[in-house]
Design an enzyme around this catalytic site. Structure first.
Site, short mmCIF file in Angstrom:
data_model
loop_
_atom_site.label_atom_id
_atom_site.label_comp_id
_atom_site.label_asym_id
_atom_site.label_seq_id
_atom_site.Cartn_x
_atom_site.Cartn_y
_atom_site.Cartn_z
N TYR A 142 -9.68 5.24 3.94
CA TYR A 142 -7.86 4.87 3.19
C TYR A 142 -7.58 3.40 4.09
O TYR A 142 -6.54 4.13 5.19
CB TYR A 142 -7.15 6.59 3.65
CG TYR A 142 -6.55 6.50 2.71
CD1 TYR A 142 -5.53 5.49 2.39
CD2 TYR A 142 -5.38 7.76 2.42
CE1 TYR A 142 -4.35 5.72 1.52
CE2 TYR A 142 -4.04 8.37 2.48
CZ TYR A 142 -3.75 6.53 1.26
OH TYR A 142 -2.27 6.91 1.04
N LYS A 172 -10.32 3.19 -0.56
CA LYS A 172 -9.28 3.85 -1.11
C LYS A 172 -7.81 2.42 -0.40
O LYS A 172 -7.52 2.71 0.52
CB LYS A 172 -8.48 5.01 -0.99
CG LYS A 172 -7.36 4.95 -1.51
CD LYS A 172 -6.04 6.77 -1.44
CE LYS A 172 -5.14 6.56 -2.04
NZ LYS A 172 -3.95 6.29 -1.65
#
Length: 308
Positions: A142, A172
């Site tokens: 992330y 992400k």
């Protein structure tokens, strides 16, 4: 063993519903799941991330939320990705083991952001120690440098990462650096990795360079419209896709000027869906009544094009 379905399209970064006194409210998750699936046509979720106030929750609360999303999403959601990042390695590992035990479709981890990794090797070493606790679960990094302050480019991170983290599935990517994203996708010639874009107002730009999907807060309440944008882009009907993106941007530009964050996202989701999301947890404070009135009026004023 059934092959894993590729994660693509929209992923709602879930909000953590809370009671008026600031406790997590598990009782509305079933309604939340049904709303995403039936009203927004969104069947993937990213739980306990930034929008979900994950770092403001206790480890036990995060486990309870993960379990409830897995339970209520069974046979309804395609992918439940659990964010297991924390400021210390043991908690990340504990959450990773828990996510694996409840059958999560994936786990994701932000870089620790108090004592920060300063280079690729330090970051990968940390991520590897977390991923290894869930050896059968797809792993996502992330990337959100605006909040973590960790600005190690993802393009650099990708080199050799599969050898060190065999479960590495993708990123992400919550950053506006589209050059970095494009270079990642250019390296991903085999399509082995998934790049999920996390800046909702720039999604169309990310799709143009090859992003495979998106994770964002607006897909909680603008999922239907964004799905129509994805469909227009795929046709391709760029002019129609642009209309959807520009209108999403018009709303976000308006509310950002008013002050827009997790608390305000909770307020918008409450008035759009009718599901009470409650207040945020301190140090965040609830959205003002003035914000709610203005944001609702603005959203109601937008005329979306007809999708076909």
């Amino acid at each position: 063993m059934t092959p894993r379905k590729k994660l693509e399209g929209l992923v709602a970064a879930t909000i953590t519903p809370m009671t008026p006194d600031g406790q997590i409210n598990l009782s509305v998750i079933h309604q939340y799941v049904d709303y995403l699936v039936n009203e927004q046509n969104v069947k993937n979720v990213f739980v306990n991330g930034t929008t979900g106030e994950g770092l403001s929750l206790s480890i036990q609360e995060r486990k309870q939320l993960a379990e409830e999303w897995m339970c209520q999403g069974k046979d309804k959601l395609d992918h439940v990705i659990i964010h297991v990042g924390a400021l210390n390695l043991p908690e990340c590992q504990e959450l990773a083991r828990h996510a694996a035990a409840i059958g999560a479709g994936g786990i994701a981890v932000i870089a620790p952001f108090f004592f920060k990794p300063t280079n690729k090797d330090e970051l990968v070493a940390f991520l590897q120690k977390v991923a290894s606790e869930a050896p059968d679960v797809p792993f996502y990094y992330y990337h959100i440098p605006s909040l973590t302050g960790v600005k190690i480019r993802v393009e650099e991170l990708l080199d050799g990462i599969k050898a060190q983290i065999p479960t590495f599935q993708g990123v992400k990517f919550s950053d506006t650096d589209l050059l970095d994203l494009a270079q990642c996708i250019n390296k991903n010639e085999t399509g082995e990795f998934e790049f999920l874009y996390g800046v909702d107002e720039q999604l169309l730009c990310a799709l143009a360079v090859g992003a495979s999907g998106a994770v964002g807060s607006t897909y909680n309440y603008l999922g239907q419209q964004t799905n129509l944008m994805l469909r227009a882009f795929a046709k391709p009907d760029l002019a129609l896709a642009q209309k959807y993106q520009f209108l999403t941007g018009e709303f976000l530009n308006f509310v950002i000027k008013l002050g827009f964050g997790v608390a305000q996202t909770k307020a918008v989701m409450t008035f759009v869906s009718g599901i009470p999301m409650g207040p945020p947890r301190l140090p965040l404070v609830d959205a003002s009544s003035e914000f709610i009135v203005k944001a609702k009026a603005k959203l109601d004023s937008i005329v979306w094009p007809d999708g076909d």
